[in-house]
Structure formats: structure tokens, C-alpha cells
Enzyme design. Sequence first.
Site, mmCIF file in Angstrom:
data_model
loop_
_atom_site.group_PDB
_atom_site.id
_atom_site.type_symbol
_atom_site.label_atom_id
_atom_site.label_comp_id
_atom_site.label_asym_id
_atom_site.label_seq_id
_atom_site.Cartn_x
_atom_site.Cartn_y
_atom_site.Cartn_z
ATOM 1 N N GLU A 71 6.620 14.450 -11.279
ATOM 2 C CA GLU A 71 6.213 14.122 -12.646
ATOM 3 C C GLU A 71 6.174 15.351 -13.563
ATOM 4 O OE1 GLU A 71 6.394 11.407 -13.791
ATOM 5 O OE2 GLU A 71 5.674 9.851 -12.432
ATOM 6 N N HIS A 89 -2.779 13.699 -13.890
ATOM 7 C CA HIS A 89 -2.214 12.360 -13.710
ATOM 8 C C HIS A 89 -2.677 11.792 -12.376
ATOM 9 C CE1 HIS A 89 0.372 9.092 -12.827
ATOM 10 N NE2 HIS A 89 1.098 9.767 -11.947
ATOM 11 N N HIS A 91 -3.395 7.851 -9.961
ATOM 12 C CA HIS A 91 -3.227 6.401 -9.811
ATOM 13 C C HIS A 91 -4.594 5.777 -9.531
ATOM 14 C CE1 HIS A 91 1.108 7.316 -8.172
ATOM 15 N NE2 HIS A 91 0.934 7.705 -9.424
ATOM 16 N N HIS A 151 1.565 1.858 -13.192
ATOM 17 C CA HIS A 151 1.651 3.172 -12.577
ATOM 18 C C HIS A 151 0.294 3.873 -12.483
ATOM 19 C CE1 HIS A 151 4.092 7.184 -12.378
ATOM 20 N NE2 HIS A 151 2.987 7.241 -11.677
#
Length: 213
Positions: A71, A89, A91, A151
Amino acid sequence: MSLREQLCAYGRRAVELGLVIGSSGNLSVREGDLVAVTPAGAALDRLTPEMCPVVDVEGHLVEGELQPSSETPMHLAVYAATGAGAVVHTHAVFGTVVATTMTELPPVHYNALLLGGAVRVAPYATYGTPELAANVRQAMEGRKAALMANHGGVTVGATLEEAFEATRLLEWLCEVYVRGLGVGTPTVLTGEQLDAVVERALNPPVFPRRPPS
Ligand SMILES: [Zn+2]
């Protein structure tokens, strides 16, 4: 703490707090035009500073043996758009629930203002692609957080600590909303109510001292 040491410390914390399972998230922190980022496919609670690659803002590998997170293009797009000092980031569960079911997280609590208000969900694109990076970049406009459809979530901050706390707040807001839906229909705050919060925060009351008796 060096940039790479910070990644190890916050990577461990992200796993400890249940925001990340294994390698299902990535962090980066920037100094000038250099960005230290977590490596591709590595468990975030088992990082060492040497494992973390350093790239420049154009995406050239500057230091490290391992490849940067897949990413990384998204992180770099966010840096270019926001001038942030760090990107997180994950999940995390409730953020991902909202990202798979909605087009934005409505502001049902005034703390949403700390992220800039309603959090947009960027349209779905395959992970690691320039398309996803562009979608996130757009969704982040004027915000400190965005969700990525089907996502997870992404947040920014001036420091890694700030970006990390924004991720915790985003997850909390998503949890409140999702749990609220299980009880009834969460009430969304109006623009007027949110403006009043900003006004109140800018003008805190000053408590006078008790006069000497
Ligand atoms: Zn991801």
C-alpha cells in the site's frame, strides 16, 4: 526514537489493541522527502528497525532489504495531497464493517469533528493499485480519515502518534455507529449542532478563582 523504531513501537501497539491481525495493516512516517514504511507481508508486532524500508516521496527504495508495503503508493498519494507526517492503515473490524456497507460514516458523535466530520468511503479498487491511491486521495480531502470500500480505514497525522490515535478514534466512531444500528436508528448530528461544538471548543469557559476568605 528513529522513524523506523516508531514503526516497530506502533506496529506492536496496533496488534496489541486488536486494530491489526498479523500483517493486515501498514504504517508509515515521513521526515522531509523520506518515508519509513512497514515492509510487505510482515507481522506488525514482530518488526525490527532494520526490517523497515525507507523510500523517497517518489517511491524509490532508499534503504532496507525488504520490499515496502504493497500500500506504499496509497501512503505516498496521501502525503502528496495532505502534507501529513504519518499515515496509518488497518483492517480494524468496525471500520471494515462500515466500509463494506455504506458510502460514508455519518457524524453521530461530535468527536467526528476531530477527523473533519463525516468520514467518506473511497470507492473500491484492488489493493496496492494507483486507482485505490487516487480514490483514497479524493476521499481524504479536508479530512484526517477515510474508509476504503470492502477493505479498511486510513488516517493521517502530523506525527505517527497522531495518526495512530486518529485510527483508534475512527474505529471507536465506527463501533458506536454499528452498535447503535443494532439498538435503533442512530441520530445524525446536524451542521448547526456541529458548528455549535466548534464554537464551544474555541471558547471554553474560564472558572474564576474563589476569592480568599
Ligand atoms: Zn489493506
